[in-house]
Design an enzyme around this catalytic site. Sequence first.
Site, PDB file in Angstrom:
ATOM      1  N   TYR A  11      28.803  70.808   5.384  1.00 47.72           N
ATOM      2  CA  TYR A  11      28.093  71.942   4.805  1.00 47.72           C
ATOM      3  C   TYR A  11      26.720  71.438   4.394  1.00 47.72           C
ATOM      4  O   TYR A  11      26.612  70.507   3.594  1.00 47.72           O
ATOM      5  CB  TYR A  11      28.846  72.511   3.596  1.00 47.72           C
ATOM      6  CG  TYR A  11      28.122  73.714   3.014  1.00 47.72           C
ATOM      7  CD1 TYR A  11      28.381  74.987   3.514  1.00 47.72           C
ATOM      8  CD2 TYR A  11      27.163  73.579   2.020  1.00 47.72           C
ATOM      9  CE1 TYR A  11      27.700  76.094   3.026  1.00 47.72           C
ATOM     10  CE2 TYR A  11      26.475  74.674   1.522  1.00 47.72           C
ATOM     11  CZ  TYR A  11      26.754  75.932   2.031  1.00 47.72           C
ATOM     12  OH  TYR A  11      26.065  77.025   1.556  1.00 47.72           O
ATOM     13  N   CYS A  12      25.674  72.040   4.921  1.00 48.97           N
ATOM     14  CA  CYS A  12      24.324  71.585   4.613  1.00 48.97           C
ATOM     15  C   CYS A  12      23.707  72.494   3.562  1.00 48.97           C
ATOM     16  O   CYS A  12      23.426  73.664   3.834  1.00 48.97           O
ATOM     17  CB  CYS A  12      23.466  71.572   5.877  1.00 48.97           C
ATOM     18  SG  CYS A  12      21.777  71.039   5.547  1.00 48.97           S
TER      19      CYS A  12
END
Length: 386
Positions: free
Chosen positions: A150-151
């Site tokens: 997850y960025c």
Amino acid sequence: MTMNWPKFKKPKWFKFIVPSIVLGLQVYGTWGFSHKLCYNMIYKTFHRESIAIGLITIVSTLDLVVIALWVQVVLIIGPGKQPFVPPFQLFTNDTESDDDDNETAVLPPITYQCDPHGYPFWCSECQSLKLERTHHSSAMGHCVPRFDHYCVWVGTVIGKDNYLLFLQFVAYYAINLSIIWVSIVSYIHMIIRKRPNQPHHHFNTNLIIILVFAILGWLFTVGLFFANIYYISKNRTSLEMLLQKHKKNSPLKKKFICHYSKINKSRYVVEFTNDGFFDFWNKSKIYTNIKEFLGSNILFWFIPLPMNRYKSSPPFFINNNYEINTDEKFSTQNKHLHLENVLGPYLETYGDETIRRINEKINNMEYITTLDAYGDKYMNENDNTL
Ligand SMILES: [Zn+2]
């Protein structure tokens, strides 16, 4: 005593806070770079008009490319969604005869990850089998194929579909920042050397702030880019790298694989501990590994547009009522579907070395248990899929 904290439910716009700050910094940086350095200094003071116009054009264009990539990574393409996969046909259905069962069955593949009993993993949220490298994302609300991470910087999950676009986003961002900081550094000495009686002889504060942010951002993006190239050269996701780091010292961490041996015509469950199971997908050749992540057309690696690499749909879609929708060119006669026809481009394949090690364990009788899977009787129906 345990306390139940009220769970903070993040509103939908929450994930856009960090990307908005990044965008704000980018707009500020482009303004400061164009106005304070390119226009005031390079154009008006040093009279290098073409260099000033060229730099403004390049940086503004790269800005647009980066923003267009963000829109694709987050809003248009997304990380991808694993299609619904019903349970493998491991058991016979006692209540119905073999010929008139209405449910569509997926044959157990030759090799799959399983629990110690040989059963594949089930996602209770999606009510579907969870196949290799898929992870359920609570942020997306569904299972993401080849979940990477997850960025927070872009505000979404990176998975199989948007991986290349994400890497392009990082690369173009790094190039843009390098042009900004190299240009500022190149003109520092000329700006400082200017005589005090001329305008703009001092080094503008905005340029110092932009220089610091540009160098920090550049170091971060370049590091992230090359880390990812290293990961995919070994056919690993960021998540797999992270898990290996954290679970290296845990002797209890095991993975199980259920494998059908063509020679013995039987199914075995073998165990892998610690080192080794992160190399499941490694195809030995670096170029082959990288192609699995970036696609086989090298030209498309550099084009900041989705080239429909992963968008080819699988020939069979099964909905949660076990009804089958097919591509017209495939016959609906065969109710015993192979996994690749359901997963399509999301099918993951094991490396030859992994298969060799599995067979070695079976031959050395190092398996945990055997499994009598009902669906295996159709195994030789389409031998070309083995
Ligand atoms: Zn799920």
